[in-house]
Design an enzyme around this catalytic site. Structure first.
Site, PDB file in Angstrom:
ATOM      1  N   SER A  58       0.827  -1.221   0.000  1.00 36.01           N
ATOM      2  CA  SER A  58       0.000   0.000   0.000  1.00 36.01           C
ATOM      3  C   SER A  58       0.856   1.264   0.000  1.00 36.01           C
ATOM      4  O   SER A  58       0.563   2.227  -0.722  1.00 36.01           O
ATOM      5  CB  SER A  58      -0.973   0.003   1.181  1.00 36.01           C
TER       6      SER A  58
ATOM      7  N   HIS B  41      -2.081  -8.868   2.008  1.00 36.87           N
ATOM      8  CA  HIS B  41      -1.775  -7.594   2.691  1.00 36.87           C
ATOM      9  C   HIS B  41      -2.951  -7.268   3.631  1.00 36.87           C
ATOM     10  O   HIS B  41      -3.303  -8.079   4.483  1.00 36.87           O
ATOM     11  CB  HIS B  41      -1.510  -6.539   1.605  1.00 36.87           C
TER      12      HIS B  41
ATOM     13  N   HIS C   5       5.384 -12.755   7.618  1.00 34.81           N
ATOM     14  CA  HIS C   5       5.640 -11.372   7.176  1.00 34.81           C
ATOM     15  C   HIS C   5       6.846 -11.356   6.253  1.00 34.81           C
ATOM     16  O   HIS C   5       7.779 -12.139   6.430  1.00 34.81           O
ATOM     17  CB  HIS C   5       5.901 -10.446   8.378  1.00 34.81           C
TER      18      HIS C   5
ATOM     19  N   ARG D  33       2.576  -4.717  16.837  1.00 32.02           N
ATOM     20  CA  ARG D  33       1.185  -4.259  16.648  1.00 32.02           C
ATOM     21  C   ARG D  33       0.216  -5.350  17.118  1.00 32.02           C
ATOM     22  O   ARG D  33      -0.872  -5.053  17.613  1.00 32.02           O
ATOM     23  CB  ARG D  33       0.932  -3.917  15.170  1.00 32.02           C
TER      24      ARG D  33
ATOM     25  N   ASP E   4      -2.669  -8.345  11.606  1.00 32.88           N
ATOM     26  CA  ASP E   4      -4.017  -8.773  11.231  1.00 32.88           C
ATOM     27  C   ASP E   4      -4.518  -9.969  12.043  1.00 32.88           C
ATOM     28  O   ASP E   4      -5.709 -10.262  12.022  1.00 32.88           O
ATOM     29  CB  ASP E   4      -4.037  -9.125   9.734  1.00 32.88           C
TER      30      ASP E   4
HETATM   31  N1  CMX Z   1       0.709 -19.881   6.129  1.00 31.36           N
HETATM   32  C1  CMX Z   1       1.148 -20.818   5.261  1.00 31.36           C
HETATM   33  N2  CMX Z   1       2.216 -20.680   4.485  1.00 31.36           N
HETATM   34  C2  CMX Z   1       2.911 -19.531   4.613  1.00 31.36           C
HETATM   35  C3  CMX Z   1       2.550 -18.535   5.518  1.00 31.36           C
HETATM   36  C4  CMX Z   1       1.392 -18.722   6.292  1.00 31.36           C
HETATM   37  N3  CMX Z   1       0.931 -17.805   7.137  1.00 31.36           N
HETATM   38  N4  CMX Z   1       3.442 -17.519   5.427  1.00 31.36           N
HETATM   39  C5  CMX Z   1       4.333 -17.870   4.488  1.00 31.36           C
HETATM   40  N5  CMX Z   1       4.003 -19.096   3.983  1.00 31.36           N
HETATM   41  C6  CMX Z   1       4.683 -19.813   2.906  1.00 31.36           C
HETATM   42  C7  CMX Z   1       4.697 -18.980   1.634  1.00 31.36           C
HETATM   43  O1  CMX Z   1       3.442 -19.039   0.970  1.00 31.36           O
HETATM   44  C8  CMX Z   1       5.855 -19.594   0.881  1.00 31.36           C
HETATM   45  O2  CMX Z   1       5.411 -20.811   0.348  1.00 31.36           O
HETATM   46  P1  CMX Z   1       5.897 -21.350  -1.090  1.00 31.36           P
HETATM   47  O3  CMX Z   1       7.408 -21.365  -1.017  1.00 31.36           O
HETATM   48  O4  CMX Z   1       5.264 -22.669  -1.216  1.00 31.36           O
HETATM   49  O5  CMX Z   1       5.395 -20.338  -2.087  1.00 31.36           O
HETATM   50  C9  CMX Z   1       6.844 -19.905   2.016  1.00 31.36           C
HETATM   51  O6  CMX Z   1       6.052 -20.022   3.214  1.00 31.36           O
HETATM   52  C10 CMX Z   1       7.912 -18.871   2.230  1.00 31.36           C
HETATM   53  O7  CMX Z   1       7.286 -17.631   2.435  1.00 31.36           O
HETATM   54  P2  CMX Z   1       8.042 -16.471   3.281  1.00 31.36           P
HETATM   55  O8  CMX Z   1       9.284 -16.119   2.531  1.00 31.36           O
HETATM   56  O9  CMX Z   1       8.142 -16.874   4.684  1.00 31.36           O
HETATM   57  O10 CMX Z   1       6.970 -15.304   3.224  1.00 31.36           O
HETATM   58  P3  CMX Z   1       6.748 -14.179   2.108  1.00 31.36           P
HETATM   59  O11 CMX Z   1       7.667 -13.048   2.391  1.00 31.36           O
HETATM   60  O12 CMX Z   1       6.809 -14.777   0.743  1.00 31.36           O
HETATM   61  O13 CMX Z   1       5.232 -13.770   2.357  1.00 31.36           O
HETATM   62  C11 CMX Z   1       3.327 -13.098   3.566  1.00 31.36           C
HETATM   63  C12 CMX Z   1       4.841 -12.957   3.426  1.00 31.36           C
HETATM   64  C13 CMX Z   1       2.815 -12.086   4.578  1.00 31.36           C
HETATM   65  C14 CMX Z   1       2.658 -12.816   2.199  1.00 31.36           C
HETATM   66  C15 CMX Z   1       3.007 -14.559   4.007  1.00 31.36           C
HETATM   67  O14 CMX Z   1       3.607 -14.803   5.256  1.00 31.36           O
HETATM   68  C16 CMX Z   1       1.524 -14.863   4.074  1.00 31.36           C
HETATM   69  O15 CMX Z   1       0.937 -15.219   3.042  1.00 31.36           O
HETATM   70  N6  CMX Z   1       0.884 -14.743   5.298  1.00 31.36           N
HETATM   71  C17 CMX Z   1      -0.535 -14.934   5.438  1.00 31.36           C
HETATM   72  C18 CMX Z   1      -1.305 -13.689   4.946  1.00 31.36           C
HETATM   73  C19 CMX Z   1      -1.131 -12.531   5.909  1.00 31.36           C
HETATM   74  O16 CMX Z   1      -1.309 -12.639   7.099  1.00 31.36           O
HETATM   75  N7  CMX Z   1      -0.863 -11.338   5.344  1.00 31.36           N
HETATM   76  C20 CMX Z   1      -0.792 -10.080   6.129  1.00 31.36           C
HETATM   77  C21 CMX Z   1       0.600  -9.499   6.278  1.00 31.36           C
HETATM   78  C22 CMX Z   1       0.589  -8.198   7.050  1.00 31.36           C
HETATM   79  C23 CMX Z   1      -0.052  -7.100   6.265  1.00 31.36           C
HETATM   80  O17 CMX Z   1       0.519  -6.718   5.217  1.00 31.36           O
HETATM   81  O18 CMX Z   1      -1.122  -6.612   6.615  1.00 31.36           O
END
Ligand code: CMX
Length: 440
Positions: free
Chosen positions: A241, A271, A318, A327, A373
């Site tokens: 964002s 996000h 994250h 937070r 979140d």
């Molecule tokens: N549940 C399951 N799998 C997860 C996970 C979770 N909460 N968080 C990361 N992973 C997975 C990724 O999908 C990725 O899988 P693949 O290699 O199979 O594609 C792997 O673990 C490695 O990911 P990472 O390097 O640890 O995390 P990223 O930097 O790629 O992604 C984020 C970060 C936030 C998108 C991810 O942790 C996620 O999808 N979390 C759940 C959604 C969420 O809560 N988002 C809100 C974030 C805060 C905000 O911006 O408001």
């Protein structure tokens, strides 16, 4: 010129001189190198942006102009003795770079009160959408309808001198922030409360008025809104964002256009939309297990089923943080103080014990800890706001403070059009085979 604007101008003038000197002496110093992996995998770890309002430390969490969330809770002026900080104070801190006094916060509140009028065509634009429309879509369309009130685009069309960009961006920013609570509350009351709207109370603080217009006139919810609006405001510059608002703003798109673009990014489930996904996921767990307080083993099995279904556990992980998000902790403390027996909050706290080791055991997740979140929805449900599709709109109202304070700085520091280089896989292969030079 109003006092806040005058102070901002003085800070920006001295920052401009300082940055010019800094770049003259150190502009060619390297701050990192980029790997092929980073280019393909979301640019993690590439330092390539300047955002003045806040800085994220992977271990410690966010600092706003150097202050942590507990420090802000202690030092920022409050509406209630011993209560939560007023987000107007955080906005002042992000914009001016100094902790505000009570009078400084009143300056912001007064200015927002004066600018808060929303013209009827904005409500008409929202009313034109089917009731089934997601609240974030309604919100962004409301912001786009408000763009008719923006002065930056009009002044540009008339041939504004570039020296004045910062000034009109500042005015548009204040107007837009002032108007957002009304737009958000209108969407909520339209979609969930039978189109019965509540007039603003002109003398309330920004979050107090939001709570009032949403229809939650009680001290607990109002204090929650002050905390909520403070902690969701900013998370340095690289998140979707903030980065989108900055990127679109770099084309000299006005604050309305830039903020709307950023909020389209906030509306993604990885996000800001994660706040609705968390509560949806917990409600589904409760329905599935036929209990409003699932046992630890039941939660563990449900988490496993979620992962087996190829889905993420919402609210966990994250891109930058590597510890529990402060937070999340601030909201957990609020919950333990105001609603220690609440079953949904207790479930969120149980999930906090159970999820991290499971995610860690997968061996691929860089951060198994909760983000902002994971907790916010449970606090809202406690006060009766169970319509989780609306939650990201609250996040968006708060996020305006950070991304728009940053946009003021972007214009005041004359940041240019943002335009990084991209490559094709074909060109990467040629380069790896030694058949082409590295791209310039
Ligand atoms: N549940 C399951 N799998 C997860 C996970 C979770 N909460 N968080 C990361 N992973 C997975 C990724 O999908 C990725 O899988 P693949 O290699 O199979 O594609 C792997 O673990 C490695 O990911 P990472 O390097 O640890 O995390 P990223 O930097 O790629 O992604 C984020 C970060 C936030 C998108 C991810 O942790 C996620 O999808 N979390 C759940 C959604 C969420 O809560 N988002 C809100 C974030 C805060 C905000 O911006 O408001």
């Amino acid at each position: 010129m109003d006092l806040l604007k005058e102070r901002f101008k003085a800070k920006a003038d001295s920052a401009n001189i300082e940055i010019k000197e800094l770049l003259k002496e150190h502009g060619s110093k390297k701050i990192g190198e980029v790997t092929l992996g980073q280019a393909y995998q979301g640019m993690r770890g590439i330092t390539g942006l300047v955002t003045e309002t806040s800085l994220l430390d992977a271990q410690e969490g966010i600092r706003f102009r150097g202050y942590t969330i507990p420090e802000l809770q202690e030092k920022l002026p409050k509406a209630v003795e011993g209560g939560q900080p007023l987000p107007e104070g955080l906005f002042y801190l992000m914009l001016i770079g100094e902790l505000p006094t009570k009078e400084d916060v009143e300056l912001v509140t007064d200015s927002l009160q004066r600018r808060s009028h929303v013209p009827n065509h904005v409500f008409a634009a929202i009313d034109a959408l089917p009731m089934t429309t997601h609240p974030m879509t309604m919100f962004v369309i409301g912001v786009m309808a408000l763009q008719t009130e923006g002065e930056f685009s009009k002044a540009y069309a008339k041939g504004m001198n570039k020296k004045d960009y910062w000034s009109i961006t500042f005015d548009d920013t204040m107007d837009l922030i002032a108007r957002l609570p009304r737009v958000a509350a209108y969407i909520y009351r339209r979609k969930y409360k039978n189109n019965e709207h509540i007039n603003p109370k002109g003398l309330l603080d920004w979050s107090g008025n939001l709570a009032h217009m949403l229809g939650y006139d009680n001290e607990g919810f109002t204090e929650l809104m002050r905390l909520y609006m403070t902690i969701h405001a900013d998370h340095e510059g690289g998140n979707v964002s903030a980065h989108t608002t900055h990127l679109v703003g770099s084309a000299l798109s006005d604050p309305y256009l830039s903020y709307a673009a950023g909020m389209n990014g906030l509306a993604g489930p990885l996000h800001g939309l994660a706040n609705q996904e968390v509560i949806k996921w917990i409600f589904e767990m409760q329905a599935n297990l036929e209990t409003d307080l699932p046992a630890r083993e039941q939660i563990a099995k449900y988490v496993q089923d979620t992962l087996n279904g190829g889905k993420v556990v919402p609210g966990y992980g994250h891109a930058v943080l590597r510890k529990t998000d402060p937070r999340f902790t601030a909201q957990m403390e609020f919950g333990k103080k105001y609603m220690p027996e609440d079953k949904l909050c207790r479930t969120v706290w149980n999930i906090y014990e159970i999820v991290p080791p499971i995610l860690q055991s997968l061996g691929k997740i860089k951060n198994p800890w909760p983000n902002v979140d994971a907790h916010s929805g449970a606090l809202l449900v406690h006060y009766g706001m169970a319509e989780y599709e609306f939650y990201t709109v609250l996040f968006a109202v708060s996020r305006s403070l950070g991304v728009l304070a940053s946009l003021c700085w972007d214009r005041a520091l004359s940041f240019p059009l943002e335009r990084p280089k991209s490559v094709t896989t074909e060109s990467v292969k040629l380069w790896l085979e030694g058949k082409s030079e590295i791209w310039d």
